[in-house]
Design a protein around this motif. Structure first.
Motif, PDB file in Angstrom:
ATOM      1  N   LYS A   1      35.732  34.386   0.556  1.00  0.00           N
ATOM      2  CA  LYS A   1      36.857  35.261   0.894  1.00  0.00           C
ATOM      3  C   LYS A   1      37.564  34.819   2.173  1.00  0.00           C
ATOM      4  O   LYS A   1      37.859  35.632   3.063  1.00  0.00           O
ATOM      5  N   VAL A   2      37.838  33.528   2.258  1.00  0.00           N
ATOM      6  CA  VAL A   2      38.574  32.992   3.403  1.00  0.00           C
ATOM      7  C   VAL A   2      40.037  33.388   3.249  1.00  0.00           C
ATOM      8  O   VAL A   2      40.721  32.931   2.327  1.00  0.00           O
ATOM      9  N   GLY A   3      40.512  34.233   4.159  1.00  0.00           N
ATOM     10  CA  GLY A   3      41.855  34.770   4.002  1.00  0.00           C
ATOM     11  C   GLY A   3      42.688  34.786   5.258  1.00  0.00           C
ATOM     12  O   GLY A   3      43.724  35.461   5.313  1.00  0.00           O
ATOM     13  N   SER A   4      42.270  34.051   6.286  1.00  0.00           N
ATOM     14  CA  SER A   4      43.033  34.035   7.534  1.00  0.00           C
ATOM     15  C   SER A   4      42.807  32.704   8.245  1.00  0.00           C
ATOM     16  O   SER A   4      41.840  31.982   7.974  1.00  0.00           O
ATOM     17  N   ILE A   5      43.699  32.392   9.166  1.00  0.00           N
ATOM     18  CA  ILE A   5      43.528  31.193   9.978  1.00  0.00           C
ATOM     19  C   ILE A   5      42.240  31.291  10.780  1.00  0.00           C
ATOM     20  O   ILE A   5      41.480  30.325  10.902  1.00  0.00           O
TER      21      ILE A   5
ATOM     22  N   ILE B   1      50.245  32.883   2.186  1.00  0.00           N
ATOM     23  CA  ILE B   1      49.992  31.548   1.644  1.00  0.00           C
ATOM     24  C   ILE B   1      50.685  30.495   2.488  1.00  0.00           C
ATOM     25  O   ILE B   1      50.101  29.458   2.830  1.00  0.00           O
ATOM     26  N   LYS B   2      51.922  30.731   2.834  1.00  0.00           N
ATOM     27  CA  LYS B   2      52.675  29.786   3.667  1.00  0.00           C
ATOM     28  C   LYS B   2      52.010  29.607   5.029  1.00  0.00           C
ATOM     29  O   LYS B   2      51.936  28.501   5.562  1.00  0.00           O
ATOM     30  N   GLU B   3      51.519  30.684   5.594  1.00  0.00           N
ATOM     31  CA  GLU B   3      50.851  30.632   6.893  1.00  0.00           C
ATOM     32  C   GLU B   3      49.586  29.773   6.831  1.00  0.00           C
ATOM     33  O   GLU B   3      49.356  28.912   7.696  1.00  0.00           O
TER      34      GLU B   3
ATOM     35  N   ASP C   1      47.840  21.964   6.851  1.00  0.00           N
ATOM     36  CA  ASP C   1      48.577  20.714   7.022  1.00  0.00           C
ATOM     37  C   ASP C   1      48.415  20.173   8.441  1.00  0.00           C
ATOM     38  O   ASP C   1      48.222  18.970   8.644  1.00  0.00           O
ATOM     39  N   LYS C   2      48.466  21.050   9.429  1.00  0.00           N
ATOM     40  CA  LYS C   2      48.344  20.634  10.825  1.00  0.00           C
ATOM     41  C   LYS C   2      46.932  20.161  11.162  1.00  0.00           C
ATOM     42  O   LYS C   2      46.745  19.361  12.078  1.00  0.00           O
TER      43      LYS C   2
ATOM     44  N   ASP D   1      54.014  23.819  -4.214  1.00  0.00           N
ATOM     45  CA  ASP D   1      54.232  23.319  -2.850  1.00  0.00           C
ATOM     46  C   ASP D   1      53.152  23.762  -1.866  1.00  0.00           C
ATOM     47  O   ASP D   1      53.144  23.302  -0.711  1.00  0.00           O
ATOM     48  N   TYR D   2      52.246  24.633  -2.299  1.00  0.00           N
ATOM     49  CA  TYR D   2      51.326  25.243  -1.347  1.00  0.00           C
ATOM     50  C   TYR D   2      49.866  24.852  -1.532  1.00  0.00           C
ATOM     51  O   TYR D   2      49.066  25.016  -0.612  1.00  0.00           O
TER      52      TYR D   2
END
Length: 341
Positions: free
Chosen positions: A137-141, A167-169, A175-176, A252-253
């Motif tokens: 349940k990984v759902g945040s940075i 999702i974009k966040e 990516d970073k 794209d995600y």
């Protein structure tokens, strides 16, 4: 979008052959091994084969899939390993298993729920991608940062499939930080299920549980909930599956989309639907767990769900108590089958 598909032992080769024939769309086969607990029933439990026959059939199938250039992903995603969770002997077993699979067929990645298994693989098997299971349940940075030292990629929490902003966040952070992001596309689980962890633990201990004189059976809170007529809308309102027609919205995600097919009675049907991006029939037939039997003789006809459904639920304000959109979609897509079918 390319797909990761689940392995199940079959006495015929049609499923494996279909995967090989469509390898331009299927980048990976994920599978459990032997009696190591995983997120589903043991692969060795097969009504038509003895355990040693099932294992031999899997060996043959993995060799065939590998020969066709499709990557392999080992599942070490049990929700509980009991007294073995930190045992040296358990990690020796895991190491020997990975050694064998990697040398015999090649192994590109491992999906796990255990930070300790992830750490063990990172320390001992360079080049194998370690992926955080959807069951974590990984759902945040923050959630990704906590475990980023030992995980190379993540399945996002299934409840976020319809939250485009989130999702974009997560995609931006991955990516970073040179991490991979994946999704589970066709889960039949309901969002925020209070009994999900309990159910996953039962699956992990199913071999021991089967030996007991059990007072109750547990088939899932979702089934009980959906069997009540006024809760039927939950299959649309409180779910997270993405229809085949709308999977391209996620291109794209995500690095790829996982299709749950390990216990499906017709996995080829699911693959065909998502590869073609179109399906006529009960949308629940594509899900795992499959809830079609709960609704029978009604079906929720996938082709009658509006084309813009995904875009609507990906960006809505989630204030379901004041919105009747999903209820109207359900009413418009429900068909009652003739009694002689």
């Amino acid at each position: 979008m390319k797909f990761s598909v689940g392995y199940q032992v079959m006495t015929n080769s049609s499923y494996m052959e279909y995967i090989a024939e469509n390898k331009e769309h299927i980048y990976e086969l994920y599978f459990s091994w032997g009696d190591i607990p995983n997120g589903r029933n043991s692969m060795l439990l097969n009504r038509e084969l003895y355990p040693w026959q099932a294992q031999q059939k899997q060996i043959e199938d993995l060799a065939y899939i590998s020969k066709n250039g499709i990557k392999l992903n080992l599942l070490l995603n049990g929700n509980c390993y009991g007294e073995n969770s930190q045992a040296r002997s358990f990690f020796v077993k895991i190491g020997e298993t990975i050694d064998y699979i990697a040398s015999a067929f090649g192994l590109s990645s491992v999906t796990t729920t255990s930070p300790l298994i992830a750490k063990f693989i990172h320390e001992n098997f360079k080049g194998i991608d370690v992926r955080a299971s959807v069951n974590m349940k990984v759902g945040s940075i923050m959630g990704m940062e906590y475990i980023s030292e030992y995980f190379d990629s993540f399945y996002i929490q299934r409840e976020l499939n319809r939250n485009l902003e989130k999702i974009k966040e997560l995609k931006s952070w991955c990516d970073k930080n040179n991490k991979g992001l994946y999704m589970l596309a066709n889960s039949g689980c309901l969002n925020d299920c209070s009994a999900h962890t309990f159910h996953d633990n039962l699956v992990s201990h199913e071999a021991d549980i089967a030996k007991m004189d059990n007072a109750y059976e547990f088939s899932g809170i979702c089934r009980e909930h959906l069997s009540i007529a006024h809760n039927r809308v939950s299959i649309l309102k409180d779910s997270n599956f993405v229809r085949p027609e709308e999977i391209r919205l996620y291109d794209d995600y995500f690095c790829g989309a996982k299709l749950a097919t390990r216990v499906s009675q017709n996995p080829i049907r699911t693959l065909k639907a998502y590869i073609s991006g179109k399906y006529n029939g009960a949308v629940t037939d594509l899900l795992e767990p499959n809830h079609s039997g709960i609704f029978y003789p009604d079906i929720i006809e996938n082709s009658k769900i509006p084309e813009g459904f995904a875009k609507k639920v990906m960006t809505c304000d989630k204030k379901c108590d004041t919105c009747g959109y999903c209820q109207s979609v359900l009413e418009g897509a429900t068909i009652t089958l003739p009694s002689d079918i």
